[in-house]
Write a protein that holds these residues in place. Structure first.
Motif, PDB file in Angstrom:
ATOM      1  N   THR A  27       0.734  -1.199   0.101  1.00 23.24           N
ATOM      2  CA  THR A  27       0.236  -0.145   0.011  1.00 23.24           C
ATOM      3  C   THR A  27       0.804   1.263   0.080  1.00 23.24           C
ATOM      4  OG1 THR A  27      -0.143   0.253   2.463  1.00 23.24           O
ATOM      5  CG2 THR A  27      -1.897  -1.144   1.493  1.00 23.24           C
ATOM      6  N   ILE A  28       0.159   2.202  -0.531  1.00 19.79           N
ATOM      7  CA  ILE A  28       0.978   3.559  -0.230  1.00 19.79           C
ATOM      8  C   ILE A  28       1.359   3.918   1.171  1.00 19.79           C
ATOM      9  CG2 ILE A  28       0.706   6.075  -0.798  1.00 19.79           C
ATOM     10  CD1 ILE A  28       0.812   4.319  -3.349  1.00 19.79           C
ATOM     11  N   GLY A  29       0.537   3.726   1.922  1.00 26.68           N
ATOM     12  CA  GLY A  29       0.671   4.052   3.534  1.00 26.68           C
ATOM     13  C   GLY A  29       2.232   3.198   3.822  1.00 26.68           C
ATOM     14  N   THR A  30       2.243   1.947   3.292  1.00 21.55           N
ATOM     15  CA  THR A  30       3.489   1.204   3.692  1.00 21.55           C
ATOM     16  C   THR A  30       4.888   2.044   2.886  1.00 21.55           C
ATOM     17  OG1 THR A  30       2.316  -0.632   3.782  1.00 21.55           O
ATOM     18  CG2 THR A  30       4.563  -1.104   3.476  1.00 21.55           C
ATOM     19  N   LEU A  31       4.738   2.267   1.727  1.00 21.19           N
ATOM     20  CA  LEU A  31       5.604   2.980   0.983  1.00 21.19           C
ATOM     21  C   LEU A  31       6.068   4.005   1.724  1.00 21.19           C
ATOM     22  CD1 LEU A  31       4.747   2.737  -2.909  1.00 21.19           C
ATOM     23  CD2 LEU A  31       6.616   1.387  -1.565  1.00 21.19           C
ATOM     24  N   TRP A  56       1.980  10.883  -2.783  1.00 23.00           N
ATOM     25  CA  TRP A  56       2.108  10.004  -3.859  1.00 23.00           C
ATOM     26  C   TRP A  56       1.311  10.143  -4.834  1.00 23.00           C
ATOM     27  CZ3 TRP A  56       6.222   5.982  -4.156  1.00 23.00           C
ATOM     28  CH2 TRP A  56       7.114   6.034  -2.922  1.00 23.00           C
ATOM     29  N   ILE A  57       1.714  10.383  -6.127  1.00 22.01           N
ATOM     30  CA  ILE A  57       0.871  10.575  -7.418  1.00 22.01           C
ATOM     31  C   ILE A  57       1.401   9.426  -8.360  1.00 22.01           C
ATOM     32  CG2 ILE A  57       0.350  12.029  -9.160  1.00 22.01           C
ATOM     33  CD1 ILE A  57       1.032  14.199  -7.508  1.00 22.01           C
ATOM     34  N   ILE A  58       0.314   8.597  -8.911  1.00 23.12           N
ATOM     35  CA  ILE A  58       0.532   7.476  -9.805  1.00 23.12           C
ATOM     36  C   ILE A  58      -0.120   7.826 -11.048  1.00 23.12           C
ATOM     37  CG2 ILE A  58       0.685   5.052 -10.325  1.00 23.12           C
ATOM     38  CD1 ILE A  58       1.127   4.599  -7.505  1.00 23.12           C
ATOM     39  N   GLY A  59       0.447   8.048 -12.106  1.00 25.12           N
ATOM     40  CA  GLY A  59      -0.227   8.590 -13.159  1.00 25.12           C
ATOM     41  C   GLY A  59      -0.399  10.034 -12.874  1.00 25.12           C
ATOM     42  N   GLN A  60      -1.738  10.272 -12.841  1.00 28.72           N
ATOM     43  CA  GLN A  60      -2.169  11.855 -12.733  1.00 28.72           C
ATOM     44  C   GLN A  60      -2.974  11.621 -11.452  1.00 28.72           C
ATOM     45  OE1 GLN A  60      -3.681  13.702 -16.119  1.00 28.72           O
ATOM     46  NE2 GLN A  60      -1.398  13.885 -16.882  1.00 28.72           N
ATOM     47  N   GLY A  66      -4.446   3.755   1.410  1.00 29.75           N
ATOM     48  CA  GLY A  66      -4.803   2.400   1.587  1.00 29.75           C
ATOM     49  C   GLY A  66      -4.866   1.824  -0.013  1.00 29.75           C
ATOM     50  N   ARG A  67      -4.365   2.454  -0.642  1.00 31.38           N
ATOM     51  CA  ARG A  67      -4.134   1.955  -2.201  1.00 31.38           C
ATOM     52  C   ARG A  67      -3.115   1.075  -2.419  1.00 31.38           C
ATOM     53  NH1 ARG A  67      -4.233   5.280  -8.191  1.00 31.38           N
ATOM     54  NH2 ARG A  67      -3.212   3.644  -9.183  1.00 31.38           N
TER      55      ARG A  67
END
Length: 70
Positions: A35-39, A56-60, A66-67
């Motif tokens: 998850t993004i939180g873990t990152l 955190w931005i993935i793509g736009q 939680g993602r």
């Protein structure tokens, strides 16, 4: 599948890091289910950027904690 043949293979993700005065590129070893939180916690431990200041931005898309990366 490739995962059963190579269980130790962990994908890498190139990450651009920016703040008001500078930018840098780092490479993180991540699994798609992380998850993004873990990152955010990983980046804090390895580089000292507190999770509260990370975006955190993935793509736009601005990602929620939680993602998953996948």
């Amino acid at each position: 599948s490739a995962h059963s043949q190579y269980p130790c293979l962990v994908p890498s993700m190139a990450v651009g890091v920016e703040d008001a005065t500078s930018s840098a590129n780092i490479t993180l070893r991540v699994r798609p289910h992380v998850t993004i939180g873990t990152l955010k916690e990983q980046v804090f431990q390895e580089f000292g950027f507190h999770p509260r200041v990370q975006r955190w931005i993935i793509g736009q898309c601005l990602c929620t904690d939680g993602r998953s990366v996948g």
